[in-house]
Motif scaffolding. Structure first.
Motif, PDB file in Angstrom:
ATOM      1  N   GLY A   1      -8.134  10.104  11.705  1.00 26.51           N
ATOM      2  CA  GLY A   1      -8.653   9.736  10.400  1.00 26.51           C
ATOM      3  C   GLY A   1      -7.536   9.265   9.483  1.00 26.51           C
ATOM      4  N   PRO A   2      -7.881   8.626   8.356  1.00 30.32           N
ATOM      5  CA  PRO A   2      -6.872   8.036   7.461  1.00 30.32           C
ATOM      6  C   PRO A   2      -5.807   9.024   6.995  1.00 30.32           C
ATOM      7  N   SER A   3      -6.181  10.273   6.773  1.00 32.63           N
ATOM      8  CA  SER A   3      -5.202  11.234   6.259  1.00 32.63           C
ATOM      9  C   SER A   3      -4.570  12.072   7.355  1.00 32.63           C
ATOM     10  N   ASN A   4      -4.856  11.738   8.609  1.00 29.02           N
ATOM     11  CA  ASN A   4      -4.333  12.533   9.710  1.00 29.02           C
ATOM     12  C   ASN A   4      -3.985  11.628  10.885  1.00 29.02           C
ATOM     13  N   LEU A   5      -3.032  10.746  10.632  1.00 26.72           N
ATOM     14  CA  LEU A   5      -2.555   9.821  11.646  1.00 26.72           C
ATOM     15  C   LEU A   5      -1.158  10.279  12.071  1.00 26.72           C
ATOM     16  N   ILE A   6      -1.003  10.714  13.318  1.00 26.08           N
ATOM     17  CA  ILE A   6       0.235  11.321  13.784  1.00 26.08           C
ATOM     18  C   ILE A   6       0.948  10.377  14.753  1.00 26.08           C
ATOM     19  N   GLY A   7       2.224  10.147  14.473  1.00 24.17           N
ATOM     20  CA  GLY A   7       3.053   9.353  15.368  1.00 24.17           C
ATOM     21  C   GLY A   7       3.938  10.247  16.227  1.00 24.17           C
ATOM     22  N   HIS A   8       4.215   9.813  17.442  1.00 20.65           N
ATOM     23  CA  HIS A   8       5.066  10.554  18.377  1.00 20.65           C
ATOM     24  C   HIS A   8       6.231   9.671  18.817  1.00 20.65           C
ATOM     25  N   TRP A   9       7.401  10.280  18.872  1.00 20.44           N
ATOM     26  CA  TRP A   9       8.598   9.561  19.299  1.00 20.44           C
ATOM     27  C   TRP A   9       9.323  10.351  20.390  1.00 20.44           C
ATOM     28  N   LYS A  10       9.877   9.630  21.353  1.00 16.38           N
ATOM     29  CA  LYS A  10      10.785  10.215  22.336  1.00 16.38           C
ATOM     30  C   LYS A  10      12.185   9.687  22.013  1.00 16.38           C
ATOM     31  N   VAL A  11      13.017  10.546  21.453  1.00 18.34           N
ATOM     32  CA  VAL A  11      14.338  10.116  20.990  1.00 18.34           C
ATOM     33  C   VAL A  11      15.388  10.548  22.022  1.00 18.34           C
TER      34      VAL A  11
ATOM     35  N   LEU B   1       0.813  -1.217   0.000  1.00 16.65           N
ATOM     36  CA  LEU B   1       0.000   0.000   0.000  1.00 16.65           C
ATOM     37  C   LEU B   1       0.846   1.267   0.000  1.00 16.65           C
ATOM     38  N   ASN B   2       2.164   1.084   0.175  1.00 19.95           N
ATOM     39  CA  ASN B   2       3.091   2.219   0.243  1.00 19.95           C
ATOM     40  C   ASN B   2       2.734   3.169   1.390  1.00 19.95           C
ATOM     41  N   ILE B   3       2.359   2.598   2.549  1.00 19.34           N
ATOM     42  CA  ILE B   3       2.109   3.402   3.747  1.00 19.34           C
ATOM     43  C   ILE B   3       3.458   3.809   4.322  1.00 19.34           C
ATOM     44  N   HIS B   4       3.663   5.107   4.511  1.00 20.72           N
ATOM     45  CA  HIS B   4       4.964   5.557   5.017  1.00 20.72           C
ATOM     46  C   HIS B   4       4.809   6.885   5.755  1.00 20.72           C
ATOM     47  N   TRP B   5       5.883   7.265   6.425  1.00 23.13           N
ATOM     48  CA  TRP B   5       5.894   8.500   7.205  1.00 23.13           C
ATOM     49  C   TRP B   5       6.320   9.684   6.336  1.00 23.13           C
TER      50      TRP B   5
ATOM     51  N   ASP C   1     -10.679   2.763   4.224  1.00 24.21           N
ATOM     52  CA  ASP C   1     -11.361   1.633   4.852  1.00 24.21           C
ATOM     53  C   ASP C   1     -10.395   0.726   5.617  1.00 24.21           C
ATOM     54  N   TYR C   2      -9.169   1.202   5.794  1.00 28.27           N
ATOM     55  CA  TYR C   2      -8.173   0.386   6.511  1.00 28.27           C
ATOM     56  C   TYR C   2      -8.485   0.441   8.007  1.00 28.27           C
ATOM     57  N   ASN C   3      -8.748  -0.721   8.627  1.00 31.65           N
ATOM     58  CA  ASN C   3      -9.201  -0.740  10.020  1.00 31.65           C
ATOM     59  C   ASN C   3      -8.084  -1.027  11.027  1.00 31.65           C
ATOM     60  N   ARG C   4      -6.839  -0.987  10.567  1.00 29.67           N
ATOM     61  CA  ARG C   4      -5.714  -1.222  11.490  1.00 29.67           C
ATOM     62  C   ARG C   4      -4.725  -0.045  11.406  1.00 29.67           C
ATOM     63  N   ARG C   5      -5.278   1.142  11.429  1.00 35.48           N
ATOM     64  CA  ARG C   5      -4.438   2.339  11.278  1.00 35.48           C
ATOM     65  C   ARG C   5      -3.456   2.488  12.447  1.00 35.48           C
ATOM     66  N   VAL C   6      -3.972   2.355  13.662  1.00 37.44           N
ATOM     67  CA  VAL C   6      -3.096   2.543  14.829  1.00 37.44           C
ATOM     68  C   VAL C   6      -2.036   1.460  14.871  1.00 37.44           C
ATOM     69  N   GLU C   7      -2.408   0.216  14.528  1.00 41.97           N
ATOM     70  CA  GLU C   7      -1.418  -0.866  14.496  1.00 41.97           C
ATOM     71  C   GLU C   7      -0.316  -0.549  13.493  1.00 41.97           C
ATOM     72  N   ALA C   8      -0.698  -0.014  12.321  1.00 40.34           N
ATOM     73  CA  ALA C   8       0.296   0.356  11.315  1.00 40.34           C
ATOM     74  C   ALA C   8       1.172   1.486  11.836  1.00 40.34           C
ATOM     75  N   CYS C   9       0.555   2.452  12.503  1.00 42.26           N
ATOM     76  CA  CYS C   9       1.315   3.573  13.058  1.00 42.26           C
ATOM     77  C   CYS C   9       2.370   3.087  14.047  1.00 42.26           C
TER      78      CYS C   9
ATOM     79  N   VAL D   1       1.060   8.461   5.820  1.00 35.09           N
ATOM     80  CA  VAL D   1       0.294   8.729   4.599  1.00 35.09           C
ATOM     81  C   VAL D   1       0.051   7.441   3.808  1.00 35.09           C
ATOM     82  N   ASN D   2      -0.850   7.575   2.818  1.00 34.43           N
ATOM     83  CA  ASN D   2      -1.276   6.462   1.956  1.00 34.43           C
ATOM     84  C   ASN D   2      -2.050   5.393   2.733  1.00 34.43           C
ATOM     85  N   VAL D   3      -2.700   5.797   3.817  1.00 35.53           N
ATOM     86  CA  VAL D   3      -3.524   4.861   4.583  1.00 35.53           C
ATOM     87  C   VAL D   3      -4.914   4.837   3.963  1.00 35.53           C
ATOM     88  N   PRO D   4      -5.380   3.692   3.431  1.00 39.06           N
ATOM     89  CA  PRO D   4      -6.700   3.652   2.798  1.00 39.06           C
ATOM     90  C   PRO D   4      -7.811   4.043   3.773  1.00 39.06           C
TER      91      PRO D   4
END
Length: 225
Positions: A132-142, A73-77, A103-111, A98-101
């Protein structure tokens, strides 16, 4: 009397023999019980090990399938962004998946599963915000390669004994290089300190003084007795 004594001795010998027989039988029974219990324990351990191995194989297979699906699906950051330092040696980063369909029901798992490269090192998100599919934000503590987030202790000061006979001495340091926008109290509590052959993960007491942040420690000292 001799006959009475002889019979009593015979009875004692008979009781001793009976007792020895019973003890021997009891020991055999106990040995058999212990042997069966050990066999059952080994069987349970082997079953548990097989279940753990199968569980791990199932997880690896699921992760492999999900990774292939993400790649297909080419899901990437995208849009990685650095934020102010949040604690000693640690900065927060965010990015958008991005590129999260729709109807994709595992968005958080992918994140949580798809890593991102920061400073050449791959990290998986610490947490995700799903708007939402076009607004999935990941957070990192580096907490690697963040020199601007590295505060340090300066101006060592021995304040003397806490009180007469206390057996304790007070030490004070000034906290230097607190990053702009950083929480001074957080950095005071998490900036490591080493002195007098001891190491601390942060100050025991933090306080503001003369427009700066200071840390204080109370340590054992026999000379203060």
């Amino acid at each position: 009397m001799s006959e009475v004594i002889r019979r009593e001795n015979q009875e004692k010998e008979a009781r001793r023999a009976q007792w020895a027989t019973e003890v021997e039988e009891h020991e055999r029974n106990m040995s058999e019980v212990i042997r069966r219990e050990n066999q059952e324990k080994e069987a349970r351990r082997a079953q548990w090990a097989r279940e753990v191995e199968q569980h791990n194989r199932d997880i690896e297979e699921r992760q492999r399938r999900e990774k292939e699906e993400h790649q297909r699906l080419n899901i990437h950051w995208t849009d990685p962004e650095s934020h102010p330092c949040i604690t000693y040696g640690t900065r927060e980063y965010t990015a958008r998946l991005v590129n999260v369909p729709g109807d994709y029901n595992r968005r958080v798992e992918a994140c949580m599963a798809i890593p991102i490269q920061i400073h050449g090192v791959e990290y998986k998100a610490n947490w995700c915000e799903d708007h939402g599919p076009s607004n999935l934000i990941g957070h990192w503590k580096v907490d690697q390669h963040e020199p601007e987030c590295t505060s340090y202790w300066d101006s060592y000061k021995d304040l003397g004994c806490a009180s007469h006979g206390s057996g304790q001495r007070r030490i004070e340091h000034y906290l230097a290089n607190v990053p702009s926008g950083g929480d001074w109290d957080e950095f005071c509590a998490t900036t490591p300190a080493s002195f007098r052959g001891m190491h601390f993960m942060g100050a025991q007491l933090c306080f503001h003084k003369n427009l700066g942040m200071y840390g204080q420690w109370v340590i054992g000292d026999e000379s203060c007795n």
